[in-house]
Design a protein around this motif. Structure first.
Motif, PDB file in Angstrom:
ATOM      1  N   THR A  59       0.070 -14.564 -11.351  1.00  0.00           N
ATOM      2  CA  THR A  59       1.236 -13.689 -11.526  1.00  0.00           C
ATOM      3  C   THR A  59       2.224 -13.741 -10.350  1.00  0.00           C
ATOM      4  N   PRO A  60       1.761 -13.544  -9.098  1.00  0.00           N
ATOM      5  CA  PRO A  60       2.752 -13.592  -8.014  1.00  0.00           C
ATOM      6  C   PRO A  60       3.374 -14.972  -7.850  1.00  0.00           C
ATOM      7  N   GLY A  98       8.600 -15.165   3.218  1.00  0.00           N
ATOM      8  CA  GLY A  98       9.101 -14.013   3.953  1.00  0.00           C
ATOM      9  C   GLY A  98       9.638 -12.932   3.024  1.00  0.00           C
ATOM     10  N   MET A  99      10.297 -13.350   1.947  1.00  0.00           N
ATOM     11  CA  MET A  99      10.817 -12.369   0.984  1.00  0.00           C
ATOM     12  C   MET A  99       9.667 -11.590   0.353  1.00  0.00           C
ATOM     13  N   MET A 100       8.573 -12.305   0.019  1.00  0.00           N
ATOM     14  CA  MET A 100       7.426 -11.633  -0.585  1.00  0.00           C
ATOM     15  C   MET A 100       6.816 -10.640   0.394  1.00  0.00           C
ATOM     16  N   LEU A 101       6.709 -11.066   1.652  1.00  0.00           N
ATOM     17  CA  LEU A 101       6.099 -10.207   2.667  1.00  0.00           C
ATOM     18  C   LEU A 101       6.936  -8.948   2.866  1.00  0.00           C
ATOM     19  N   ALA A 102       8.266  -9.121   2.935  1.00  0.00           N
ATOM     20  CA  ALA A 102       9.150  -7.968   3.099  1.00  0.00           C
ATOM     21  C   ALA A 102       9.023  -7.038   1.899  1.00  0.00           C
ATOM     22  N   LEU A 153       1.518  -7.733  -5.149  1.00  0.00           N
ATOM     23  CA  LEU A 153       0.379  -7.881  -4.242  1.00  0.00           C
ATOM     24  C   LEU A 153      -0.025  -6.541  -3.634  1.00  0.00           C
ATOM     25  N   SER A 154       0.956  -5.811  -3.065  1.00  0.00           N
ATOM     26  CA  SER A 154       0.582  -4.609  -2.322  1.00  0.00           C
ATOM     27  C   SER A 154       0.375  -3.402  -3.233  1.00  0.00           C
ATOM     28  N   LEU A 155       1.094  -3.313  -4.350  1.00  0.00           N
ATOM     29  CA  LEU A 155       1.032  -2.091  -5.164  1.00  0.00           C
ATOM     30  C   LEU A 155       0.114  -2.209  -6.377  1.00  0.00           C
ATOM     31  N   ALA A 156      -0.155  -3.442  -6.835  1.00  0.00           N
ATOM     32  CA  ALA A 156      -0.964  -3.576  -8.048  1.00  0.00           C
ATOM     33  C   ALA A 156      -2.284  -4.296  -7.788  1.00  0.00           C
ATOM     34  N   ARG A 169      -2.996  -2.124  -0.808  1.00  0.00           N
ATOM     35  CA  ARG A 169      -2.799  -1.850   0.620  1.00  0.00           C
ATOM     36  C   ARG A 169      -2.015  -3.004   1.237  1.00  0.00           C
ATOM     37  N   PHE A 170      -1.567  -2.796   2.483  1.00  0.00           N
ATOM     38  CA  PHE A 170      -0.879  -3.870   3.181  1.00  0.00           C
ATOM     39  C   PHE A 170      -1.676  -4.244   4.416  1.00  0.00           C
TER      40      PHE A 170
END
Lengths: 338, 289
Positions: free
Chosen positions: B22-23, B46-50, B199-202, B206-207
């Motif tokens: 998915t990502p 970097g866009m994904m990380l931000a 990644l972080s919300l689903a 966590r981050f």
């Protein structure tokens, strides 16, 4: 006359100053004191003899891999793969360091360094050759080869090359005859710094005074014009990438022989990526690269000290680097357009 | 293996493959949006990380849906920064991408220390209610179809493809190429930010430092292997996701080393760059004069 000679240094200095101002604002916005942070940074990087030596030791891999990126850049190629070349060079040097025994140091050390250089050069020649023969973009290929190198090293160092008596994912320690002289004060300063300076001189001579260096610069300024002038563009690209990878491999070999004494999985905190900032700020020339590696070495050495004393996270040094790439990158390309 | 056993092996494998892919699909679409208008985008990482970080911070404060909105907005801003750097500052596309990746990595780890870990007791960068991953997976697959139709069957898609092949000629035809590029980069950032939010919300909830860990580059690899087309990219991303899932399932059970399975996307991309001669948009990476 003197002013004209100093002019190329003005813009890099301004971009560094600008990056420090940005970092200061970030620290301030997060409730820290920029001046305290800066003084702790300076204290850690050049406030004591240990600090100074730590700056030089941090600058060593940055200088070599910065030179690596710079040589490719002069040929018009982006070597984003210095990290992978550095990792495999380090692994090769670690292997040569414990596989051969009973050699005198003056034979053993050059063998280990050469192993690192050769493996790095071969790994970098792959994207060079693909670019020259198939037109594949070297950026895509070097990025992929970085990850491949990481996986390959991880695989080997947990299996075939693992030290049987240690729990850590690492090779055996290298023989004493393969170790570079290092300071005993915990700064990790080693004879590797001298080797890195020699490499900088070598690159300067290569670019200015040899036929290959001339061809590299000609290809970088315009591949089509160079081809018309009779330069074998493909061969020059491959050579430039191989020299670039050799320098990055040397950086890895020196980290192993001078600092860690063995290959430790994931030992590189991203020297190969930082080297892009080093090369761009240094304008792609050896003197500039040497100065900017000292700057970033000091930043990295001081940041740990700053974090301990002021609780400002050391990652602020990375933010400085990112801003420097933005401003120095603009400068580098403007210089090239002329 | 008997029938039910096989199903018992394949079904979780398929679900896991979709989760891993998915990502990649979302960010890969972002890569296509950018590269099809001529801007090389190695800044997907970097866009994904931000997006992952800002989404989590906003999600903690105001709920996961606000988190997704913020992640998408931040991603878009990063995408537009990339456009501004390459067009107005005339930075080389690779240089700008490297700078964005470095800045995203170090500023998110910096802020993670500042906002979470240093408090006493330490706060974890974790979210209570996670979003269902199937929501993102469905959206990603639907978007692949949407972008395929958009790119090949609409006037806007024709303009996008034209800008990527030759901006100068397209401008001569009276098309506002600057606007097309702006839309492309905004969409690129939105999609990469969405991939980060996934990644972080689903997926994880966590981050942690550098949590994208190269997925942005694998997405770029899928774009190259899929020859800059939505359908091809999605097929490559699904294959990469399947290998990733296989590696999790086989962990410790077979002699097949996980490193080899993890290397497949990289090997495939090098081979694709070498053998398939994937033809990138002709104007890709051209510097403004």
């Amino acid at each position: 006359m003197i002013l004209r000679r100093l002019a190329p240094a003005v813009q890099p200095l301004l971009s560094v100053a600008g990056a420090f101002v940005v970092a200061g604002v970030v620290v301030w916005a997060c409730g820290g004191s920029p001046l305290e942070a800066l003084s702790a940074l300076l204290q850690g990087s050049c406030g004591s003899s240990t600090g100074l030596l730590r700056t030089l030791s941090k600058a060593t891999p940055l200088l070599l891999s910065g030179l690596a990126v710079a040589v490719a850049l002069r040929a018009g190629l982006f070597n984003i793969g210095a990290e992978g070349q550095l990792i495999l060079g380090a692994l090769a040097a670690a292997w040569a360091g414990h596989a051969f025994t009973g050699l005198p140091a003056w034979v053993h050390i050059p063998i280990c360094l050469a192993a690192g250089v050769v493996v790095g050069a071969v790994w970098a020649a792959i994207p060079g050759a693909l670019r020259a023969w198939r037109g594949s973009h070297e950026v895509i290929v070097t990025i992929m080869l970085n990850y491949l190198a990481i996986q390959l090293a991880h695989f080997l160092v947990n299996g075939a090359m693992k030290d049987p008596v240690s729990m850590a994912p690492a090779t055996s320690m290298v023989e004493p005859s393969a170790r570079l002289w290092a300071a005993a004060d915990g700064s990790n300063f080693s004879a590797g710094f001298g080797l890195a300076l020699l490499a900088a001189v070598g690159v300067a001579v290569l670019l200015r005074h040899t036929a290959l260096g001339f061809e590299i610069r000609a290809v970088g300024l315009g591949a089509d014009a160079a081809r018309v002038a009779g330069v074998n563009v493909g061969r020059t690209m491959i050579s430039a990438m191989a020299i670039s990878g050799g320098l990055a491999g040397l950086a890895g070999a020196i980290e192993v022989l001078g600092v860690h004494r063995r290959y430790l999985d994931a030992f590189s905190p991203g020297y190969g990526f930082d080297s892009i900032a080093v090369a761009l700020l240094g304008g792609g020339n050896p003197v500039g690269v040497t100065l900017s590696s000292l700057l970033f070495g000091g930043l990295s050495a001081g940041a740990t000290h700053m974090e301990a004393w002021t609780h400002v996270p050391r990652q602020i040094a990375g933010i400085v680097q990112g801003v420097v790439i933005f401003s120095a990158g603009a400068r580098y390309l403007k210089g090239r357009r002329r | 293996m008997s029938g039910p056993e096989l199903a018992g092996f394949l079904l979780p494998l398929g679900v896991s493959a979709l989760r891993q892919a998915t990502p990649l699909v979302l960010a890969g679409l972002g890569g296509i949006c950018s590269e099809r208008v001529g801007i090389v985008n190695i800044a997907l990482e970097g866009m994904m990380l931000a997006g992952a970080f800002s989404g989590l911070v906003a999600g903690r404060l105001a709920g996961p849906l606000v988190g997704v909105t913020v992640a998408v907005t931040v991603g878009m801003l990063v995408g537009l920064t990339h456009l501004w750097a390459t067009r107005k500052l005339r930075l080389n596309h690779i240089v700008s991408g490297v700078a964005i990746n470095l800045l995203a990595l170090h500023s998110t780890t910096f802020l993670l220390r500042r906002l979470f870990n240093q408090a006493d007791p330490p706060v974890e960068a974790r979210i209570q209610t996670m979003l269902p991953t199937a929501l993102f997976t469905g959206l990603a697959l639907a978007l692949v179809v949407v972008f395929h139709l958009l790119l090949y069957y609409t006037p806007l898609g024709l303009r996008v493809r034209a800008v990527g092949e030759s901006e100068a000629d397209t401008r001569m035809a009276g098309i506002d190429t600057a606007r097309v590029k702006m839309m492309g980069l905004a969409a690129s950032g939105v999609l990469a930010g969405l991939a980060g939010a996934y990644l972080s919300l689903a997926q994880v909830g966590r981050f942690s430092d550098d949590m994208v860990s190269g997925r942005g580059f694998i997405a770029l690899a899928a774009v190259v292997c899929g020859r800059w087309t939505p359908l091809g990219m999605a097929a490559a991303a699904l294959a990469f996701g399947a290998f990733d899932a296989l590696q999790f399932q086989l962990q410790g059970s077979v002699a097949l080393p996980g490193e080899l399975l993890r290397s497949i996307p990289y090997i495939a991309t090098v081979v694709a760059a070498m053998a398939l001669r994937p033809r990138p948009p002709a104007d890709l990476g051209r510097q403004e004069e």
